[in-house]
Design a protein around this motif. Structure first.
Motif, mmCIF file in Angstrom:
data_model
loop_
_atom_site.group_PDB
_atom_site.id
_atom_site.type_symbol
_atom_site.label_atom_id
_atom_site.label_comp_id
_atom_site.label_asym_id
_atom_site.label_seq_id
_atom_site.Cartn_x
_atom_site.Cartn_y
_atom_site.Cartn_z
ATOM 1 N N SER A 76 1.753 28.671 81.127
ATOM 2 C CA SER A 76 2.991 29.942 81.383
ATOM 3 C C SER A 76 3.539 29.545 79.849
ATOM 4 O O SER A 76 3.919 30.917 79.326
ATOM 5 N N LYS A 77 2.483 28.397 78.791
ATOM 6 C CA LYS A 77 3.348 28.905 77.502
ATOM 7 C C LYS A 77 2.160 29.474 76.551
ATOM 8 O O LYS A 77 1.022 29.566 76.265
ATOM 9 N N THR A 131 0.398 36.297 81.380
ATOM 10 C CA THR A 131 1.544 35.787 80.610
ATOM 11 C C THR A 131 2.237 35.393 79.265
ATOM 12 O O THR A 131 1.196 35.969 78.464
ATOM 13 N N LEU A 150 8.351 34.116 77.962
ATOM 14 C CA LEU A 150 8.118 32.416 78.788
ATOM 15 C C LEU A 150 9.538 32.152 79.867
ATOM 16 O O LEU A 150 10.186 32.618 80.090
ATOM 17 N N GLY A 151 8.696 31.162 80.257
ATOM 18 C CA GLY A 151 9.683 30.912 82.389
ATOM 19 C C GLY A 151 8.741 31.942 83.561
ATOM 20 O O GLY A 151 9.348 31.568 84.195
ATOM 21 N N LEU A 176 3.576 24.216 80.453
ATOM 22 C CA LEU A 176 4.489 24.964 79.689
ATOM 23 C C LEU A 176 5.033 23.620 78.354
ATOM 24 O O LEU A 176 4.667 22.988 78.543
ATOM 25 N N GLU A 229 9.984 26.095 75.905
ATOM 26 C CA GLU A 229 10.176 26.637 76.683
ATOM 27 C C GLU A 229 10.849 26.173 78.193
ATOM 28 O O GLU A 229 11.931 26.934 78.791
ATOM 29 N N GLU A 244 14.750 28.440 78.965
ATOM 30 C CA GLU A 244 14.556 29.657 79.548
ATOM 31 C C GLU A 244 15.186 28.844 80.653
ATOM 32 O O GLU A 244 15.127 28.180 82.029
ATOM 33 N N GLN A 281 9.142 23.684 68.321
ATOM 34 C CA GLN A 281 8.899 24.889 67.976
ATOM 35 C C GLN A 281 9.048 26.265 67.430
ATOM 36 O O GLN A 281 9.275 25.025 66.474
#
Length: 291
Positions: free
Chosen positions: A77-78, A126, A129-130, A156, A160, A163, A191
Motif C-alpha cells: 500500500s505504501k 499502488t 496512499l490508502g 502500509l 499513511e 488518509e 514521514q
C-alpha cells in the motif's frame, strides 16, 4: 493486545538466511534509487525484513507462475517503497536482478510505484496512499465469496494512516470478518515532513485498530521470530482481520540514514551509496560467517 509470549522459535540458521536475503534486498533498493537519482530509500529499508519473511517464509507464491489462481496476495500500500518490493521480487526470482538498475527509467517496467500490468508478482498497482490497503481488503472479501483459502497481506506506512480511506477499509474489513486479511503497519515514526506525531498524530495506532474491531499484535519489524509468531497468530485468529503494528527503524542498517526523515525521498550520491553498500556488505559478511 500484545504478541503472546510463546514465540515460535525459528531455526537459527533460517533466521540468519532470511537476514542475509533482507540485507540483499536493502542493497537492491539502494541500487535502484541511486541508479535513478530518485526514489524513497528510508521506508524501503524499514520494510525489507517483513517483505523477505512474506515472500520467502509465509506466502504461497510461485515465480514461475505469478498469476497462480490460489496464490496468496500481497499489496504494497505504501507504493513509494517499490525499490524494496522490486528487491525482494528479484531475490525470489520474479524479475532479473540486473533490471533493478533500470528503476524509474522512462523505458523501464520498474516504475517509481508498482504496476500490476507490467511487473510479475505485483498484485495491485499502488501509490495513492490508502488505496492499496483498500484493494487488499476487497481481495480478501473476494476469497471469502469464492470459498478460496488464499490469504491477503498488505504493508502500509504509519504516515499513511492519516488518509481517511485507511479507516474506511478498517471498518469494512472488520464488518465482513475478514480473518484471511493481515496488514502490517510500518511504524518508523517518520514521514516526508518529519515526526508523524507532529504532522498529524495517528497514535495510539493499536487502540484505534482495536476500536475498529481488529485483532492487534505489536512486534519489532526487524525480529524474524516475532514477525513469524505474529503471522501464525493472525492465521489462528477467527472472525477478525489482524493488524500487526511493527516498530521499525527508517533507513535500517545504513548508519547515516537511520531515523532520519531527510532520507524519506532523497537519493544518495556516489559517496553515500558506496558507504551504504559497504555497511550492508559488512553486515552480510558477518551473517554468512555465522552459518
Amino acid at each position: 493486545m500484545n504478541l503472546r509470549e510463546e514465540i515460535r522459535h525459528m531455526d537459527k540458521k533460517r533466521v540468519t538466511e532470511l537476514s542475509i536475503i533482507a540485507n540483499n534486498v536493502r542493497k537492491h533498493a539502494l541500487t535502484a534509487v541511486y541508479s535513478a537519482a530518485s526514489g524513497h530509500p528510508g521506508g524501503s529499508l524499514s520494510v525489507a525484513d517483513v517483505l523477505t519473511l512474506l515472500y520467502f517464509e509465509v506466502m504461497n507464491v510461485d515465480p514461475k507462475n505469478p498469476k497462480m489462481e490460489d496464490r496468496d496476495r500481497f499489496v504494497l500500500s505504501k507504493g513509494h517503497t517499490a525499490p524494496a518490493l522490486y528487491g525482494v521480487l528479484a531475490e525470489k526470482g520474479f524479475i532479473p536482478k540486473e533490471d533493478i538498475k533500470t528503476f524509474r527509467n522512462v523505458n523501464s517496467y520498474l516504475q517509481g510505484h508498482p504496476d500490476m500490468n507490467k511487473v510479475p508478482g505485483v498484485d495491485m498497482s499502488t501509490g495513492s496512499l490508502g488505496q492499496g490497503v483498500s484493494a487488499a481488503g476487497g481481495m480478501a472479501l473476494a476469497a471469502k465469496l469464492d470459498n478460496k483459502d488464499y490469504r491477503v497481506y498488505s504493508v502500509l506506512g504509519d504516515g499513511e494512516l492519516e488518509e481517511g480511506q485507511v479507516w474506511e477499509q478498517a471498518m469494512f474489513a472488520a464488518h465482513y470478518k475478514l480473518d484471511n486479511f493481515t496488514i502490517f503497519v510500518d511504524n518508523n515514526g517518520l514521514q516526508i515532513d518529519g515526526d508523524i506525531s507532529k504532522v498529524m498524530n495517528p497514535n495510539p495506532i493499536d487502540k484505534k485498530f482495536e476500536a475498529f474491531g481488529w485483532h492487534v499484535i505489536k512486534v519489532s519489524a526487524h525480529n524474524f521470530e516475532e514477525l513469524m509468531a505474529a503471522v501464525d497468530e493472525a492465521k489462528a485468529t477467527k472472525g477478525q482481520p489482524t493488524a500487526i503494528i511493527m516498530k521499525s527503524v527508517k533507513g535500517k542498517n545504513v548508519s547515516f540514514m537511520e531515523n532520519n526523515a531527510g532520507w524519506h525521498g532523497s537519493a544518495p550520491n556516489e559517496e553515500q551509496y558506496n558507504q551504504a553498500i559497504a555497511e550492508l556488505d559488512e553486515i552480510i559478511k558477518g551473517l554468512e560467517a555465522s552459518l
